[in-house]
Motif scaffolding. Structure first.
Motif, short mmCIF file in Angstrom:
data_model
loop_
_atom_site.label_atom_id
_atom_site.label_comp_id
_atom_site.label_asym_id
_atom_site.label_seq_id
_atom_site.Cartn_x
_atom_site.Cartn_y
_atom_site.Cartn_z
N LEU A 81 -32.42 1.43 42.60
CA LEU A 81 -33.23 0.56 41.77
C LEU A 81 -33.08 -0.89 42.23
CD1 LEU A 81 -32.48 2.07 38.25
CD2 LEU A 81 -34.31 2.66 39.86
N GLY A 82 -34.21 -1.55 42.41
CA GLY A 82 -34.22 -2.94 42.83
C GLY A 82 -33.99 -3.89 41.67
N PRO A 83 -33.75 -5.16 41.99
CA PRO A 83 -33.50 -6.16 40.95
C PRO A 83 -34.65 -6.30 39.96
CG PRO A 83 -33.06 -7.06 43.14
CD PRO A 83 -33.67 -5.71 43.33
N ASP A 84 -35.85 -5.96 40.39
CA ASP A 84 -37.03 -6.11 39.54
C ASP A 84 -37.43 -4.81 38.83
OD1 ASP A 84 -37.74 -4.78 41.84
OD2 ASP A 84 -39.65 -5.84 42.10
N THR A 85 -36.55 -3.82 38.80
CA THR A 85 -36.90 -2.54 38.17
C THR A 85 -37.25 -2.74 36.70
OG1 THR A 85 -36.21 -0.27 37.75
CG2 THR A 85 -34.49 -1.94 37.55
N GLY A 86 -38.21 -1.97 36.24
CA GLY A 86 -38.59 -2.00 34.83
C GLY A 86 -37.89 -0.92 34.03
N PRO A 94 -32.11 -2.62 23.60
CA PRO A 94 -31.59 -3.23 24.83
C PRO A 94 -30.10 -2.93 25.03
CG PRO A 94 -32.87 -4.83 23.57
CD PRO A 94 -32.69 -3.61 22.68
N VAL A 95 -29.72 -2.85 26.31
CA VAL A 95 -28.31 -2.67 26.67
C VAL A 95 -27.78 -4.01 27.18
CG1 VAL A 95 -28.54 -0.21 27.18
CG2 VAL A 95 -28.92 -1.88 29.00
N PRO A 96 -26.46 -4.18 27.25
CA PRO A 96 -25.89 -5.45 27.73
C PRO A 96 -26.40 -5.82 29.13
CG PRO A 96 -24.18 -4.04 26.81
CD PRO A 96 -25.42 -3.21 26.87
N ALA A 97 -26.47 -7.11 29.37
CA ALA A 97 -26.97 -7.63 30.65
C ALA A 97 -26.20 -7.06 31.84
CB ALA A 97 -26.93 -9.15 30.66
N ASP A 98 -24.88 -6.89 31.72
CA ASP A 98 -24.11 -6.36 32.83
C ASP A 98 -24.50 -4.93 33.17
OD1 ASP A 98 -22.00 -6.64 34.85
OD2 ASP A 98 -21.03 -5.05 33.67
N MET A 99 -24.86 -4.14 32.15
CA MET A 99 -25.27 -2.76 32.41
C MET A 99 -26.62 -2.72 33.13
SD MET A 99 -25.89 0.49 29.88
CE MET A 99 -24.17 0.88 29.65
N ARG A 100 -27.52 -3.61 32.80
CA ARG A 100 -28.87 -3.57 33.35
C ARG A 100 -29.01 -4.33 34.67
NH1 ARG A 100 -33.25 -4.93 29.84
NH2 ARG A 100 -34.33 -5.71 31.64
N ARG A 101 -27.94 -4.97 35.13
CA ARG A 101 -27.99 -5.72 36.38
C ARG A 101 -28.19 -4.77 37.57
NH1 ARG A 101 -24.32 -6.17 39.99
NH2 ARG A 101 -22.63 -5.49 38.64
N GLU A 102 -29.21 -5.04 38.35
CA GLU A 102 -29.51 -4.22 39.54
C GLU A 102 -29.64 -5.11 40.76
OE1 GLU A 102 -29.14 -1.16 39.42
OE2 GLU A 102 -29.45 -0.67 37.31
N ASP A 103 -29.25 -4.59 41.91
CA ASP A 103 -29.30 -5.38 43.14
C ASP A 103 -29.89 -4.60 44.32
OD1 ASP A 103 -27.32 -3.56 43.79
OD2 ASP A 103 -25.71 -5.03 43.88
N GLY A 104 -30.45 -3.43 44.05
CA GLY A 104 -31.00 -2.61 45.13
C GLY A 104 -30.00 -1.64 45.73
N HIS A 105 -28.74 -1.70 45.27
CA HIS A 105 -27.70 -0.82 45.79
C HIS A 105 -26.87 -0.19 44.68
CE1 HIS A 105 -28.50 -2.48 49.75
NE2 HIS A 105 -28.41 -3.68 49.20
N ARG A 106 -26.73 -0.88 43.57
CA ARG A 106 -25.81 -0.48 42.50
C ARG A 106 -26.17 0.87 41.87
NH1 ARG A 106 -24.76 -3.44 36.67
NH2 ARG A 106 -22.75 -2.45 36.30
N THR A 107 -27.45 1.08 41.58
CA THR A 107 -27.86 2.26 40.82
C THR A 107 -28.89 3.07 41.58
OG1 THR A 107 -27.54 1.01 38.78
CG2 THR A 107 -28.81 3.05 38.60
#
Length: 185
Positions: A81-86, A94-107
């Motif tokens: 999932l990329g940083p701009d994933t919906g 909503p979930v905490p910001a740390d859980m939803r943080r994506e960078d293209g590699h994390r999830t």
């Protein structure tokens, strides 16, 4: 390629998956025509209009299970999932910001995992899942599952997934789905 009995599971990159698109379409159409999904021919067409662009995404991977004779029986696919994933935006709470943080590699987003009816209950889904995630660099895997699909929900829990929320994927008319997360580290 790994093999158990007469079922072989092959891991594929995006270009190989696009070449095998008809096998993925056949499995998808049959598996998701059943309740609780009740997908129509139009739904299958829409899903496979999205398939080639998904397969071109960075680090897309797929797994396809076939009989010795080459008949497709199961499939799984997804991509990081990329940083701009919906994906996280679809959650009802909503979930905490740390859980939803994506960078293209994390999830790694597991888009689909399905086995055709006659081949269920033989461990093929688990083998597809293991093949897809083998040597995965992501920290975690995220998926949506219809809560009325008890066998799938149970399998995911057995494999270590936990529910982190609920979402209405694909827009407001969709059924509520459980959003599940598997920590790989």
């Amino acid at each position: 390629m790994t093999q158990q009995g007469t079922i072989a599971v092959e891991r594929m990159d995006g270009s190989a998956a696009v070449q095998a698109q008809e096998a993925f379409r056949l499995i998808y159409a049959e598996a998701f025509a059943e309740p609780p999904y009740n997908e129509t021919g139009d739904d299958v067409v829409a899903a496979f209009r999205r398939f080639p662009p998904q397969a071109r995404k960075h680090a897309f991977r797929a797994a396809l299970a076939r009989t010795e004779e080459g008949e497709p029986v199961g499939m799984a696919y997804g991509h990081p999932l990329g940083p701009d994933t919906g994906w996280w935006d679809e959650l009802t709470v909503p979930v905490p910001a740390d859980m939803r943080r994506e960078d293209g590699h994390r999830t790694f987003g597991l888009m689909e995992l399905a086995v055709r009816g006659p081949w269920r209950g033989q461990g093929i889904a688990r083998r597809l899942h293991e093949t897809l995630l083998a040597s995965m660099q992501a920290e975690r895997v995220l998926l949506n599952v219809h809560p009325a699909s008890r066998a799938a929900s149970s399998a995911y829990r057995t494999w270590g997934y936990r529910k982190v929320g609920e979402a209405r994927p694909w827009g407001t008319g969709a059924d509520l789905h459980d959003v599940m997360l598997l920590d790989l580290r």
